[in-house]
Design a protein around this motif. Structure first.
Motif, mmCIF file in Angstrom:
data_model
loop_
_atom_site.group_PDB
_atom_site.id
_atom_site.type_symbol
_atom_site.label_atom_id
_atom_site.label_comp_id
_atom_site.label_asym_id
_atom_site.label_seq_id
_atom_site.Cartn_x
_atom_site.Cartn_y
_atom_site.Cartn_z
ATOM 1 N N PHE A 1 0.832 -1.202 0.000
ATOM 2 C CA PHE A 1 0.000 0.000 0.000
ATOM 3 C C PHE A 1 0.870 1.256 0.000
ATOM 4 O O PHE A 1 1.987 1.263 0.507
ATOM 5 N N SER B 1 -8.036 -3.711 0.846
ATOM 6 C CA SER B 1 -7.015 -2.832 0.285
ATOM 7 C C SER B 1 -7.486 -1.390 0.329
ATOM 8 O O SER B 1 -8.620 -1.091 0.729
ATOM 9 N N GLU B 2 -6.636 -0.483 -0.100
ATOM 10 C CA GLU B 2 -6.995 0.938 -0.118
ATOM 11 C C GLU B 2 -8.176 1.217 -1.032
ATOM 12 O O GLU B 2 -8.878 2.218 -0.872
ATOM 13 N N PRO C 1 -4.265 -1.176 5.610
ATOM 14 C CA PRO C 1 -4.367 0.278 5.453
ATOM 15 C C PRO C 1 -5.104 0.918 6.635
ATOM 16 O O PRO C 1 -6.146 0.425 7.074
#
Length: 543
Positions: free
Chosen positions: A35, A409-410, A60
């Motif tokens: 990330f 995830s982001e 994240p």
């Protein structure tokens, strides 16, 4: 803040020395955790029996309010995982709430102690381990145990949560809700157990029964069940958990002077044998935050991350209404900036509707010694996305401090499943000394605010005052003689202003327009109209 260093696997990294490059499958997994924004470092990738130290596994920071699950068999390292995540959140300026069931999380306030195991673990995952203590506050339910007392009023706790503690059935829960509705409307604050008992007793008396006639009524049998449950609850020493000063859950959102988030540790060892109580009380804390916090949408870091340990206790024997409320609270509180992590042994301990709301997952080892264990293992494997691992084999072979991880995830998409060797916490992995803990509690600026219980005027006192010299337990005072009044209808009338003794009985005044109508006008305006109950039935006067 930790000086830990992680190298994102942009290319196939190599372990120290002459270790070979990552195989394609491991490289694909590692790239899913590279990330660009702020993230927490959880550990290093495990592949084919090797720890690939430079292949960092991370989560994240903005995704921590998408909730999560930490699961695994006893002794696999769940508590240390909580500690690892909590101290990194604190270092990033995010407040944390921890429920300390076993009494071994107080060490987060003190620097860790170096040793061979810590040194070896730090070397395995390329962690720059530095002993660090984190700002912490310690609380205890009702002051039972070491910590700043955390209390709630009966009014704010609400009928749904109270029904779960009292183990009422659906019909009894609905009747309790009716009692709360009546008390809210009349401005009768239910501060402690004696307030609720007094109102229930009045509403089942001959004079008070008519008060609920138009909205369903309350049977004597159901009221008896509720009163007996309250008596048994109080006999077990539970009365101290309800009262004032009521704890303001906004205290959990504080940061320290150096910008780090405060870690709020609720010490629960003294109530380990009362699982229904502490698990439901934890839900009140969360529901109260939900009730008070404004909508913030997606933010760059959570306002609070709440760890709900021994989560299976919350759901055992829960009614459908209770489970629906948990699901809705968890689903909606994300947009208020709060992340919730449930900590338990297997995912099946958490209802499917709640599990569906959880975006991050840390699964420690599972044991498969019995047919039921085998079923739980297979069910757990099915809850993961597609994996490059044989998860049945991996989950039974993980060591202490190792876990299978997948996070959001982001972009909000699930990352590849990654077997991970977790980092070592930098704070003390043991309880702090009892003397040091007591000193920390008494030096807290919150101690004077919450330490001393207060018993102010509430429903009990108001009912008692309205009945004159009669005690609140005397539900039906002697009835006035009715035969003499028709024979002399004119005599009482001129004396009525001067002779209060000839007025209707005290209870008749209460039921009529005396006590309750004035309460509804004065106190009801001040309090009753300000009470708004959340989806969970909890309530708080507007701040």
């Amino acid at each position: 803040m930790s000086d830990s260093e992680t190298v994102p696997p942009a290319t196939a990294p190599e372990a120290p020395g002459s270790a070979p490059a990552l195989p394609p499958e491991a490289l694909e997994i590692a790239s899913g955790y590279a990330f660009t924004g702020p993230a927490l470092d959880l550990g290093a990738l495990l592949w084919d029996g090797r720890c690939l130290a430079d292949a960092g596994i991370r989560v994240p920071l903005p995704m921590l309010n998408r909730h999560g699950l930490v699961a695994g068999a006893t002794g696999t390292g769940k508590t240390k995982t909580l500690q690892l995540i909590a101290e990194q959140l604190s270092a990033q300026g995010v407040p944390v709430f921890l429920a300390d069931i076993k009494g071994d999380l107080s060490g987060i306030s003190a620097p860790g102690e170096p040793g061979d195991k810590v040194t070896a673990r730090a070397a395995d995952v390329h962690q720059r381990w530095t002993p660090t203590g984190f700002p912490a506050e310690f609380y205890a339910l009702g002051g039972l145990g070491r910590g700043i007392p955390v209390r709630a009023t009966i009014t704010s706790f609400g009928p749904v949560l109270l029904s779960k503690i009292l183990r009422l059935n659906q019909t009894q829960e609905q009747c309790l809700g009716l009692i709360f509705h009546y008390a809210d409307g009349k401005g009768l604050e239910l501060v402690d157990l004696k307030d609720l008992r007094a109102v229930v007793a009045f509403l089942t008396s001959d004079e008070g029964r008519a008060e609920l006639k138009n909205i369903g009524g309350l049977s004597t049998a159901t009221a008896g069940v509720i009163l007996r449950a309250l008596t048994a609850f109080e006999a077990q020493g539970m009365a101290d958990f309800f009262g004032e000063p009521e704890f303001d859950t906004a205290e959990f959102l504080r940061t320290a002077a150096d910008g780090r988030g405060t870690v709020s540790v609720l010490e629960l060892p003294a109530v380990q044998d009362k699982p229904q109580l502490f698990s439901t009380f934890l839900m009140w804390l969360l529901a109260d935050l939900f009730h008070d916090l404004p909508e913030v949408g997606d933010i760059d870091r959570p306002k609070l991350v709440f760890f709900f340990d021994e989560a299976h206790l919350l759901f055992n024997g829960a009614s459908k209404a209770f489970l629906d409320s948990v699901t809705q609270t968890v689903r909606l509180i994300r947009s208020k900036g709060v992340g919730v992590f449930f900590v338990t042994q297997t995912p099946k301990d958490v209802p499917a509707d709640v599990l569906a709301q959880l975006g991050n997952r840390v699964q420690h080892a599972l044991r498969a010694f019995t047919p039921d264990d085998q079923k739980a293992l297979k069910a757990t494997v099915k809850t993961f996305p597609n994996s490059a691992y044989d998860l049945e084999e991996v989950l039974t072979g993980l060591g202490t401090g190792e876990a299978v991880i997948t996070v959001l995830s982001e972009k909000g998409a699930p990352t590849p499943v990654a077997a991970t060797r977790l980092r070592a916490p930098e704070s003390l992995m043991a309880p702090v000394d009892a003397t040091a803990l007591d000193r920390a509690v008494r030096q807290s600026p919150l101690y004077e605010r919450y330490a001393q219980a207060v018993d102010r005027e509430s429903a009990y006192e108001k009912l008692e005052a309205a009945r004159g010299a009669k005690g609140p337990d005397e539900l039906v005072p002697p009835k006035p003689k009715q035969a003499s009044r028709p024979k002399e209808p004119k005599e009482p009338q001129p004396r009525e202003p001067r002779e209060p003794k000839e007025q209707p009985s005290v209870v008749e005044q209460v039921v009529g327009s005396g006590m309750f109508k004035s309460l509804a006008r004065s106190i009801g305006t001040q309090i009753g109209r300000e009470i708004t109950r959340s989806v969970f039935g909890t309530a708080r006067r507007r701040r």
